[in-house]
Scaffold this motif. Structure first.
Motif, mmCIF file in Angstrom:
data_model
loop_
_atom_site.group_PDB
_atom_site.id
_atom_site.type_symbol
_atom_site.label_atom_id
_atom_site.label_comp_id
_atom_site.label_asym_id
_atom_site.label_seq_id
_atom_site.Cartn_x
_atom_site.Cartn_y
_atom_site.Cartn_z
ATOM 1 N N ASP A 118 -1.777 4.215 -2.096
ATOM 2 C CA ASP A 118 -0.480 4.754 -2.506
ATOM 3 C C ASP A 118 -0.214 4.327 -3.950
ATOM 4 O OD1 ASP A 118 2.199 5.326 -2.972
ATOM 5 O OD2 ASP A 118 2.830 4.833 -0.943
ATOM 6 N N ASN A 120 2.295 4.233 -5.686
ATOM 7 C CA ASN A 120 3.566 3.531 -5.881
ATOM 8 C C ASN A 120 3.459 2.044 -5.574
ATOM 9 O OD1 ASN A 120 5.141 5.893 -6.547
ATOM 10 N ND2 ASN A 120 5.000 6.470 -4.391
ATOM 11 N N HIS A 121 2.413 1.650 -4.876
ATOM 12 C CA HIS A 121 2.332 0.261 -4.425
ATOM 13 C C HIS A 121 0.965 -0.372 -4.665
ATOM 14 C CE1 HIS A 121 6.212 0.876 -2.558
ATOM 15 N NE2 HIS A 121 5.742 1.901 -1.866
ATOM 16 N N TRP A 263 2.464 -0.404 5.684
ATOM 17 C CA TRP A 263 3.376 0.563 6.295
ATOM 18 C C TRP A 263 4.648 0.597 5.455
ATOM 19 C CZ3 TRP A 263 4.707 0.321 12.255
ATOM 20 C CH2 TRP A 263 5.540 1.400 12.599
ATOM 21 N N THR A 264 4.855 1.696 4.745
ATOM 22 C CA THR A 264 6.019 1.865 3.891
ATOM 23 C C THR A 264 7.056 2.720 4.607
ATOM 24 O OG1 THR A 264 5.311 3.930 2.844
ATOM 25 C CG2 THR A 264 4.410 1.881 1.937
ATOM 26 N N GLU A 265 8.105 3.076 3.886
ATOM 27 C CA GLU A 265 9.133 3.942 4.474
ATOM 28 C C GLU A 265 8.605 5.353 4.694
ATOM 29 O OE1 GLU A 265 9.850 3.951 -0.043
ATOM 30 O OE2 GLU A 265 9.104 2.587 1.519
ATOM 31 N N HIS A 266 7.468 5.690 4.083
ATOM 32 C CA HIS A 266 6.914 7.040 4.192
ATOM 33 C C HIS A 266 5.719 7.136 5.130
ATOM 34 C CE1 HIS A 266 9.582 8.185 0.985
ATOM 35 N NE2 HIS A 266 9.041 7.312 0.164
ATOM 36 N N GLY A 267 5.056 6.022 5.381
ATOM 37 C CA GLY A 267 3.883 6.068 6.242
ATOM 38 C C GLY A 267 2.918 4.931 5.987
ATOM 39 N N GLY A 342 1.111 9.605 7.684
ATOM 40 C CA GLY A 342 2.534 9.473 7.960
ATOM 41 C C GLY A 342 2.875 8.258 8.808
ATOM 42 N N ILE A 343 4.088 8.278 9.359
ATOM 43 C CA ILE A 343 4.597 7.155 10.152
ATOM 44 C C ILE A 343 3.777 7.006 11.437
ATOM 45 C CG2 ILE A 343 6.583 6.276 11.420
ATOM 46 C CD1 ILE A 343 6.979 6.238 8.393
ATOM 47 N N LYS A 418 10.336 -1.665 11.880
ATOM 48 C CA LYS A 418 9.646 -0.373 11.828
ATOM 49 C C LYS A 418 9.650 0.303 13.199
ATOM 50 C CE LYS A 418 8.058 -0.580 7.521
ATOM 51 N NZ LYS A 418 8.458 0.371 6.473
ATOM 52 N N HIS A 422 11.585 3.936 13.776
ATOM 53 C CA HIS A 422 10.781 5.149 13.969
ATOM 54 C C HIS A 422 10.434 5.417 15.427
ATOM 55 C CE1 HIS A 422 10.373 5.418 9.644
ATOM 56 N NE2 HIS A 422 9.921 4.190 9.595
#
Length: 540
Positions: A118, A120-121, A263-267, A342-343, A418, A422
């Motif tokens: 990812d 972003n991370h 495991w982020t807020e998106h998956g 995804g999640i 989490k 979810h």
């Protein structure tokens, strides 16, 4: 200084503080690294084109020689103890200076890489090796920037790995001549005295296990992960021998990764760009995907050839049982690129319970999931003495205690959040024994385990009737598609049900004893998931 395959930003080695002439190779291709490694007599080419190398004295990690610098960033956040051993900042600076001096006239292999699919991370890594095959290992195990990304590359973290540099414990503050030291403030990992390549991979995993939960509230995980055709992601936790690699390598699902994820807020995303698999007794019949992945560009460690051939003898344990291979994830046909999904809808805790107590599959509520996540239970067969074999309890917090800089409750709390957010299902799967302990009962059939996991993944298992386990309190299904109903309750498989009850109580008490070291910093909701706890059965 001679520079090869030079890119504008990647050539900056100012942190090594040296103007002496030396040969530096930047971002060599696998073919170039293999040619160089062969010329330097670092190993051999196998019949499949993989590169075979030995790691020297150390054929695995050396946990007692792995340190974290204790400073303003880590003093009050790291979970100090036998796993996270503190190292003095001044000693680090002195050792770093000695290491830079040692490297001043050495041929170096430098690589730019990413950790984290990812964008972003992810971490931007600068890796400095004294061995060409180590640089090939890093090419395989970390994510590979494209040419545009290399041209704009700025490192977030640096690894310096020099197996031929040895520390002096009397002056350097180490325990022995070998060491792996993480400095989270200066963003440097120093590795010396050991040729085991896995120290680099696990060093960065430990770094991410600090940065992501501590700084970003993102759950980092020691697990494999796959995704179905409908985008339903699943996570598999499990210690060695529990079947994590086998069960996550489902031909009907795509591989996200086999070892390290977040495991982020998106998956979910994979930290790595490759796989680092054990190969002892490997065969195409047992592990066809791993077998076929060991081709040109792959590395095999501490293996031996069959006599008078260049064919690897995977049954040979003369060096170690921890023989390994490292290959890019692109060598797996059904791997997804980029390694993001995804999640997760389902999480599986795998245990090879050699006591025959745990059900073949059971459903955990949030409290129980957090408790069993911290426990990280499996059992191993200890071997034979005077004709008697006994299983050995094994607990490893969050199924990866050796790589957790923070207290396990930090990771467990994130897992619980989490799950709740979810509506993710958590299943405990026993791939071990049923009908009695090891030596009396029999190993769970792989076909039955696969059928239970399939039923959990497609949602049919969540719809059946359940009963509570009398000791652990989790929900045990009464039926499961394509699985004989009489094996689902382990008590029913024992010749003496009363003996099962006794062993279940004993195992529950072992869980409680193991958990004592976590209790002071563990929230009450997690403790409610313990065995024998009346409120541990409350649903989320």
């Amino acid at each position: 200084m001679q520079e090869i395959a030079l890119a504008p930003q990647t050539s900056d080695l100012a942190f090594l503080d040296s103007n002496q002439s030396r040969k530096v190779h930047y971002n060599l291709s696998p073919a170039e690294l293999i040619e160089t490694a062969l010329a330097r007599k670092e190993g051999f080419l196998t019949s499949t084109g993989a590169f075979m190398a030995d790691t020297g004295t150390f054929t695995g990690r050396s946990p007692k020689d792995r340190f974290i610098v204790m400073d303003h960033k880590t003093r009050d956040s790291v979970w100090w103890g036998d796993i996270n051993i503190p190292f003095d900042p001044e000693k680090f600076e002195a050792l770093y200076a000695k290491m830079k001096s040692f490297l001043a006239d050495k041929e170096l292999f430098v690589r730019d890489a990413f950790a984290g699919a990812d964008p972003n991370h992810r971490l931007n890594l600068k890796i400095v090796n004294t061995l060409a095959w180590h640089n090939l290992f890093c090419h395989n195990m970390f994510l590979r920037p494209n040419e545009d990304e290399k041209a704009q590359f700025n490192a977030d973290f640096t690894i310096i790995c020099a197996p031929d540099f040895q520390a002096d414990p009397a002056t350097d503050g180490t325990r022995s001549a070998n060491f792996a030291i993480l400095n989270l403030s200066k963003r440097i990992i120093l590795i010396g005295g050991t040729g085991y390549a896995g120290e680099m991979k696990k060093g960065i995993f430990s770094v991410l296990n600090f940065i992501l939960p501590h700084d970003k509230q993102i759950l980092s995980m020691h697990c494999s992960a796959n995704v179905g055709k409908d985008g339903d992601a699943a996570i598999f936790f499990g210690l060695s021998g529990t079947g994590k690699t086998t069960l996550s390598a489902d031909p009907n699902r795509n591989l996200i990764g086999d070892d390290e994820h977040a495991w982020t807020e998106h998956g979910v995303f994979n930290f790595e760009g490759g796989c680092y698999a054990k190969v002892i007794d490997l065969s195409r019949e047992k592990e066809p995907e791993i077998w076929d992945a060991i081709r040109f560009g792959a590395v095999v460690e501490n293996t031996r050839f069959k006599p008078n051939t260049r064919e690897v003898d995977y049954s040979n344990k003369s060096v170690t049982e921890n023989t390994r291979t490292a290959y890019p994830i692109t060598h797996i046909d059904h791997a997804i690129i980029p390694s993001i999904a995804g999640i997760p809808k389902n999480i599986f805790f795998l245990t090879a319970d050699a006591f025959g107590v745990m059900p073949p599959i059971s459903k955990l509520n949030k409290n129980q999931a957090m408790y069993h996540f911290i426990s990280g239970y499996t059992a191993k067969v200890a071997g034979t003495e005077m004709g008697i074999t006994e299983p050995k309890l094994t607990f490893s917090a969050c199924f990866g205690a050796a790589f957790l800089p923070l207290h396990p409750s930090v990771y467990a709390k994130l897992l619980g959040q989490k799950m709740e957010q979810h509506d993710t299902h958590v299943w405990l799967v026993n791939t071990g024994w049923t009908g009695g302990a090891y030596g009396v009962g029999q190993r769970m059939k792989l076909s039955h385990t696969r059928a239970m996991i399939s039923a959990a993944l497609n949602g049919s298992l969540a719809k059946v009737a359940f009963q509570k386990h009398p000791v652990f309190g989790f929900e045990v299904p009464l039926t499961c598609p394509n699985v004989p109903h009489n094996i689902l309750n382990p008590r029913d498989t024992w010749a003496d049900p009363n003996l099962y009850d006794q062993k279940a109580v004993e195992l529950g008490k072992a869980f409680e004893q193991n958990f004592e070291k976590f209790k002071d910093l563990t929230a009450e909701e997690i403790l409610r998931g313990a065995p024998f706890h009346s409120s541990g059965n409350e649903e989320i």
